[in-house]
Scaffold this motif. Structure first.
Motif, mmCIF file in Angstrom:
data_model
loop_
_atom_site.group_PDB
_atom_site.id
_atom_site.type_symbol
_atom_site.label_atom_id
_atom_site.label_comp_id
_atom_site.label_asym_id
_atom_site.label_seq_id
_atom_site.Cartn_x
_atom_site.Cartn_y
_atom_site.Cartn_z
ATOM 1 N N PRO A 44 36.781 48.750 40.642
ATOM 2 C CA PRO A 44 36.515 50.158 40.970
ATOM 3 C C PRO A 44 37.779 51.004 40.810
ATOM 4 O O PRO A 44 38.453 51.333 41.778
ATOM 5 C CB PRO A 44 36.062 50.097 42.435
ATOM 6 N N LEU A 45 38.119 51.358 39.567
ATOM 7 C CA LEU A 45 39.339 52.108 39.268
ATOM 8 C C LEU A 45 38.983 53.447 38.633
ATOM 9 O O LEU A 45 38.021 53.544 37.884
ATOM 10 C CB LEU A 45 40.223 51.314 38.305
ATOM 11 N N ASN A 46 39.814 54.465 38.910
ATOM 12 C CA ASN A 46 39.558 55.767 38.291
ATOM 13 C C ASN A 46 40.189 55.827 36.899
ATOM 14 O O ASN A 46 40.922 54.922 36.485
ATOM 15 C CB ASN A 46 40.036 56.913 39.183
ATOM 16 N N ASP A 47 39.913 56.900 36.181
ATOM 17 C CA ASP A 47 40.358 57.031 34.790
ATOM 18 C C ASP A 47 41.876 57.084 34.663
ATOM 19 O O ASP A 47 42.443 56.532 33.729
ATOM 20 C CB ASP A 47 39.735 58.268 34.145
ATOM 21 N N GLU A 82 41.188 46.733 49.194
ATOM 22 C CA GLU A 82 40.497 45.505 49.586
ATOM 23 C C GLU A 82 39.391 45.151 48.597
ATOM 24 O O GLU A 82 39.201 43.972 48.273
ATOM 25 C CB GLU A 82 39.940 45.645 50.994
ATOM 26 N N ALA A 83 38.684 46.138 48.106
ATOM 27 C CA ALA A 83 37.627 45.885 47.114
ATOM 28 C C ALA A 83 38.236 45.377 45.811
ATOM 29 O O ALA A 83 37.716 44.441 45.193
ATOM 30 C CB ALA A 83 36.825 47.149 46.861
ATOM 31 N N ILE A 84 39.335 45.977 45.411
ATOM 32 C CA ILE A 84 40.023 45.537 44.191
ATOM 33 C C ILE A 84 40.522 44.113 44.368
ATOM 34 O O ILE A 84 40.366 43.263 43.492
ATOM 35 C CB ILE A 84 41.186 46.482 43.845
ATOM 36 N N GLN A 85 41.107 43.828 45.537
ATOM 37 C CA GLN A 85 41.660 42.501 45.812
ATOM 38 C C GLN A 85 40.569 41.439 45.809
ATOM 39 O O GLN A 85 40.768 40.341 45.290
ATOM 40 C CB GLN A 85 42.391 42.514 47.156
ATOM 41 N N SER A 86 39.406 41.760 46.368
ATOM 42 C CA SER A 86 38.326 40.761 46.413
ATOM 43 C C SER A 86 37.830 40.413 45.015
ATOM 44 O O SER A 86 37.529 39.256 44.725
ATOM 45 C CB SER A 86 37.184 41.252 47.289
ATOM 46 N N VAL A 87 37.751 41.402 44.126
ATOM 47 C CA VAL A 87 37.341 41.120 42.750
ATOM 48 C C VAL A 87 38.434 40.344 42.024
ATOM 49 O O VAL A 87 38.163 39.401 41.276
ATOM 50 C CB VAL A 87 37.001 42.428 41.994
ATOM 51 N N LEU A 88 39.690 40.722 42.278
ATOM 52 C CA LEU A 88 40.809 40.036 41.631
ATOM 53 C C LEU A 88 40.888 38.572 42.017
ATOM 54 O O LEU A 88 41.246 37.730 41.198
ATOM 55 C CB LEU A 88 42.128 40.710 42.019
ATOM 56 N N ASP A 89 40.559 38.279 43.277
ATOM 57 C CA ASP A 89 40.631 36.893 43.743
ATOM 58 C C ASP A 89 39.689 35.973 42.978
ATOM 59 O O ASP A 89 39.923 34.771 42.890
ATOM 60 C CB ASP A 89 40.341 36.805 45.241
ATOM 61 N N ASN A 90 38.637 36.521 42.420
ATOM 62 C CA ASN A 90 37.721 35.704 41.612
ATOM 63 C C ASN A 90 38.312 35.320 40.269
ATOM 64 O O ASN A 90 37.833 34.396 39.620
ATOM 65 C CB ASN A 90 36.406 36.445 41.389
ATOM 66 N N PHE A 91 39.340 36.048 39.815
ATOM 67 C CA PHE A 91 39.920 35.797 38.502
ATOM 68 C C PHE A 91 41.344 35.281 38.564
ATOM 69 O O PHE A 91 41.898 34.898 37.547
ATOM 70 C CB PHE A 91 39.895 37.080 37.661
ATOM 71 N N ASP A 92 41.941 35.270 39.735
ATOM 72 C CA ASP A 92 43.328 34.840 39.880
ATOM 73 C C ASP A 92 43.351 33.350 40.194
ATOM 74 O O ASP A 92 42.815 32.910 41.210
ATOM 75 C CB ASP A 92 44.007 35.635 40.997
ATOM 76 N N SER A 93 43.994 32.575 39.348
ATOM 77 C CA SER A 93 43.981 31.122 39.506
ATOM 78 C C SER A 93 44.721 30.650 40.750
ATOM 79 O O SER A 93 44.578 29.504 41.156
ATOM 80 C CB SER A 93 44.580 30.448 38.268
ATOM 81 N N ALA A 94 45.501 31.510 41.378
ATOM 82 C CA ALA A 94 46.215 31.128 42.593
ATOM 83 C C ALA A 94 45.372 31.358 43.843
ATOM 84 O O ALA A 94 45.764 30.928 44.926
ATOM 85 C CB ALA A 94 47.521 31.907 42.706
ATOM 86 N N SER A 95 44.230 31.999 43.714
ATOM 87 C CA SER A 95 43.441 32.318 44.903
ATOM 88 C C SER A 95 42.479 31.185 45.253
ATOM 89 O O SER A 95 42.055 30.406 44.404
ATOM 90 C CB SER A 95 42.666 33.612 44.687
ATOM 91 N N ARG A 96 42.138 31.143 46.500
ATOM 92 C CA ARG A 96 41.217 30.124 47.003
ATOM 93 C C ARG A 96 39.818 30.323 46.423
ATOM 94 O O ARG A 96 39.143 29.352 46.082
ATOM 95 C CB ARG A 96 41.175 30.182 48.517
ATOM 96 N N GLU A 97 39.379 31.592 46.287
ATOM 97 C CA GLU A 97 38.049 31.874 45.756
ATOM 98 C C GLU A 97 37.909 31.364 44.321
ATOM 99 O O GLU A 97 36.898 30.784 43.948
ATOM 100 C CB GLU A 97 37.746 33.380 45.795
ATOM 101 N N TYR A 98 38.947 31.595 43.520
ATOM 102 C CA TYR A 98 38.928 31.139 42.129
ATOM 103 C C TYR A 98 38.839 29.614 42.085
ATOM 104 O O TYR A 98 38.053 29.054 41.322
ATOM 105 C CB TYR A 98 40.181 31.618 41.402
ATOM 106 N N ASN A 99 39.660 28.945 42.896
ATOM 107 C CA ASN A 99 39.663 27.482 42.899
ATOM 108 C C ASN A 99 38.324 26.925 43.363
ATOM 109 O O ASN A 99 37.832 25.939 42.802
ATOM 110 C CB ASN A 99 40.795 26.952 43.766
ATOM 111 N N ASN A 100 37.720 27.551 44.373
ATOM 112 C CA ASN A 100 36.404 27.093 44.830
ATOM 113 C C ASN A 100 35.355 27.258 43.738
ATOM 114 O O ASN A 100 34.529 26.373 43.514
ATOM 115 C CB ASN A 100 35.979 27.857 46.080
ATOM 116 N N ARG A 101 35.388 28.398 43.055
ATOM 117 C CA ARG A 101 34.436 28.643 41.967
ATOM 118 C C ARG A 101 34.667 27.657 40.821
ATOM 119 O O ARG A 101 33.726 27.127 40.234
ATOM 120 C CB ARG A 101 34.575 30.084 41.475
ATOM 121 N N PHE A 102 35.943 27.385 40.520
ATOM 122 C CA PHE A 102 36.295 26.440 39.466
ATOM 123 C C PHE A 102 35.748 25.050 39.795
ATOM 124 O O PHE A 102 35.125 24.395 38.947
ATOM 125 C CB PHE A 102 37.823 26.395 39.316
#
Length: 170
Positions: A44-47, A82-102
């Motif tokens: 959710p980023l502006n132009d 916080e919304a940006i961070q939650s989406v980023l955590d799905n794509f950041d290999s250092a995050s717990r969410e990414y590792n769980n999804r992997f």
């Protein structure tokens, strides 16, 4: 009356805290600058921020990159971090969410190779827009490679397909 003074004191931020928050926004901006455009479009980023992120690769010198990161931090002040961070955590290999999804995708791949069509039916219930014919072909190739003890090229392709499918559904 003393409660009123304590409430005012609690809400004020120290100069150090303000600086820490701004440095965190700069770090977030630097992380965003390294992302691919398809991931940025999901955020959710502006132009103005998207334009600044597109210009980020042009800033290669240390001081120019630092100044640009400061600018990105300034632009991020008005966003829901916080919304940006939650989406980023799905794509950041250092995050717990990414590792769980992997790991979940690895388990799906192993189930598909071991159980075959039964696991595929369950996967299709979870992801209805999956290309089942293409997936069946990848599963058969991977099972064939496993039986002949060859390198797992098709298993890697299967995992890559599962990852792409999961990223589309985020």
């Amino acid at each position: 009356m003393s409660e009123h003074l304590e409430d005012d004191f609690i809400e004020e931020k120290s100069k150090t805290q303000v600086k820490r928050e701004f440095l965190a926004l700069q770090d977030l901006g630097a992380r965003l600058a390294g992302l691919k455009p398809d991931i940025l479009n999901r955020l959710p980023l502006n132009d103005a921020l998207l334009k600044a992120l597109e210009e980020s690769p042009r800033h290669t010198k240390h001081i120019a990159r630092k100044r640009h990161n400061q600018y990105l931090g300034k632009l991020l002040r008005g966003h829901d971090v916080e919304a940006i961070q939650s989406v980023l955590d799905n794509f950041d290999s250092a995050s717990r969410e990414y590792n769980n999804r992997f790991h979940q995708l690895e388990r799906w791949r192993e189930r598909l190779l071991d159980e075959g069509d039964d696991a595929l039916q369950e996967l299709m219930l979870e992801y209805p827009d999956i290309d089942s014919q293409h997936l069946r072909g990848l599963i058969r190739q991977a099972q064939h490679e496993r039986a002949r003890e060859k390198p797992p090229l098709a298993a890697r392709k299967l995992f890559k397909y599962l990852r792409e499918m999961a990223e589309q559904n985020l």
